[in-house]
Design a protein around this motif. Structure first.
Motif: not given
Length: 596
Positions: A89, A146, A170, A225
């Motif tokens: 991200a 990630q 993030y 996310n």
């Protein structure tokens, strides 16, 4: 001419038809796929997407605190966070320019645009808050995957500052905890420490790990996310059960003072080390247990090592005479008034025994032999005291046995049976040589004399306090009668005379003391008997026993226990009497004769 135009028009018409047919086929294919996704595969695809976002998350239980007997916090856990980035991200991050409309979610540094994108931009934003180098942070986030840890043990305040950067998705924080120790070096190795997983790996932290740790819970929910919880998506959960607090019998004020006395004593007498214990006579509770080492609780040394006050063994020297003499009285082998003519040196069964200092042949009672700490006198008195009884009473007093408290690293010492004693050892055990003890064992043995002949189970855990406030007191082992109350009373009298012998060095003004000093040769660094252990065990007040204090010091300049460990006992005794406001003693009215 017209025919040529017609042919061209027909060709174009055919191409348009072909293109139209192809487009129609493509449209039908897309429509078919859409129908398939919507009607046939939609449910499974949606389920798969939901499943990929739905993950179980552990809810960590808070580790319980370690408290002293007065509720002072010695160890506790504080809320901390591990700051994590999502590199995939982060690579797509583009700062939002700050305007009137975007001010609630924009990005800038000191009022200026960030100036870059991706990992470099995120690094520039978070570096000042994490107090880390921006280039290093950028490198950490410039990887595949990630999940990348930026920093551990971040405080809630710092996490709130990161949240204000508008970097959700993030970077995010994973809740953790940090173990804090307010005790510093006071009982540092005794308290121990925890590993990176929060489990105790030394000292009390290890000993009480199960009680302190509690039980983790969990929560299953859909994550965004950045790993954040999507509201309203929790499907399963179980609350964490926090660990219980453990309250020690240790009084941190007393332990702190004991440590100071020991460290000052090591400097004064140029010794290698010193250690001490303070025990409550009637309950067996350990009020202080420390040494001169400077080991901070929670440090690697505290986690990996064993407190010197727990793991060190030594020959108790002349303190052992108290145990042997108690056995002599209990078996009827002697009375304290029995008379002896004692030279300073004696030959027995091919072995030579002598007192610490040369003296004229003296007329002492058995009580006087203890006062003068005569090895020769003990050997003479031992003629009526069998080997089996010598071993039996050392064992009854707890020599060569664990304290039963379960402190990690505690040594049980060594005491061999009479069947393996040689002609010398059978006599040296009468005056505290030929076996090894630790400071807890010898303290509890002397406490048995102070407690009218009954040896109690020592304890260092006073209570356990559950998260809901329920207090439980651990059960302790049964008390053991070692000698009759009358024998204990007589030994108190003899020990009081022994203490008065050192009034110049170890007297506690206003209080009567019953004690015994000891000095034993031990192996030095060269493996030969070039080392000295000097010790002192004292009961205070002697007329109404409240505490036993034992001090042990290695290689002091001054050698003898009465001249080195005795003064340290005096300082600790004075502090205890003042802190606990113990009434002063009545004058001693009579004493068993020490000579004749």
């Amino acid at each position: 001419m017209r025919n040529g135009v017609d042919r061209t028009m027909k060709a174009m018409a055919r191409r348009v038809i072909v293109v139209g047919v192809v487009l129609a086929i493509l449209a039908l294919a897309c429509l078919g796929r859409l129908v398939s996704i919507q009607l046939l595969e939609g449910k499974s695809i949606a389920q798969a997407a939901t499943a990929s976002r739905t993950l179980p998350v552990t809810i960590s239980a808070n580790r319980g605190r370690i408290l002293d007997r007065n509720g002072t916090v010695l160890a506790s856990s504080a809320e901390r966070y591990t700051v994590v980035a999502n590199p995939e991200a982060v690579a797509t991050f583009e700062p939002v320019t700050c305007t009137t409309k975007t001010k609630s979610y924009c990005h800038e540094i000191d009022g200026k645009p960030v100036g870059v994108t991706g990992a470099a931009a995120v690094a520039r934003l978070v570096a000042p808050i994490l107090k880390m180098n921006a280039m290093k942070l950028g490198a950490i986030m410039s990887v595949s995957g990630q999940y990348a840890v930026l920093k551990k043990d971040v405080t809630p305040q710092v996490m709130r500052e990161l949240d204000a950067l508008n970097l959700g998705g993030y970077i995010y924080g994973e809740l953790s905890s940090d173990r804090l120790y307010s005790s510093g070096t006071m009982a540092g190795a005794l308290i121990g420490g925890v590993n990176d997983d929060g489990d105790g790996v030394g000292g009390i932290e290890l000993m009480e790990n199960k009680t302190l740790n509690g039980k983790d819970g969990y929560k299953v929910y859909q994550q965004g996310n950045g790993g954040e919880e999507i509201p309203g998506t929790v499907t399963k959960s179980r609350d964490a059960v926090d660990g219980s607090d453990v309250e020690l019998t240790i009084d941190s004020d007393v332990d702190w003072y004991v440590k100071k006395v020991l460290q000052d004593g090591v400097k004064t007498y140029e010794a290698d080390w010193a250690l001490a214990v303070v025990q409550d006579v009637s309950t067996g509770q350990i009020i202080a247990l420390d040494d001169s080492d400077s080991i901070t609780a929670g440090s690697d040394t505290a986690k990996m090592g064993v407190a010197r006050a727990v793991g060190t063994t030594f020959e108790p020297g002349s303190i052992g005479k108290v145990l042997s003499m108690s056995g002599m009285l209990q078996t009827g082998a002697h009375k304290l008034t029995d008379k002896f003519t004692v030279p300073w040196r004696i030959e027995k069964d091919g072995q030579t025994y002598q007192d610490a200092e040369e003296h004229a042949t003296s007329n002492w009672t058995l009580s006087g032999i203890l006062q003068q700490s005569s090895n020769v006198g003990m050997v003479m008195a031992g003629e009526k005291y069998s080997d089996s009884d010598r071993y039996k009473f050392l064992t009854k007093f707890g020599i060569g046995q664990s304290s039963g408290m379960g402190i990690p690293g505690e040594s049980s010492g060594t005491l061999t049976g009479p069947e393996v004693w040689d002609g010398r050892t059978r006599n040296t055990v009468l005056f505290g040589q030929g076996y090894a003890t630790n400071v807890l064992q010898i303290t509890n043995a002397i406490a048995a004399i102070a407690n009218k002949g009954v040896r109690t189970q020592q304890s260092i855990i006073k209570s356990v306090i559950s998260p809901d406030g329920k207090v439980t007191h651990p059960t302790t082992g049964k008390a053991v009668r070692v000698v009759d109350e009358d024998v204990a009373s007589q030994m108190m009298d003899a020990m009081e005379s022994a203490a008065e012998h050192y009034d110049q060095f170890a007297k506690v003004d206003g209080y009567r003391v019953a004690s015994k000093s000891g000095t034993a040769e031990v192996a030095g660094s060269d493996g030969k008997l070039t080392g000295i252990v000097a010790d002192w065990a004292g009961i205070i007040p002697a007329d109404n026993p409240r505490f036993v204090i034992t001090v042990v010091i290695k290689n002091p300049q001054g050698i003898y226990g009465g001249l080195t460990a005795g003064p340290l006992f005096k300082q600790i005794g004075e502090f205890l009497m003042q802190k606990y406001q113990v009434p002063t003693s009545e004058a001693r009215k009579s004493a068993i004769p020490v000579d004749w």
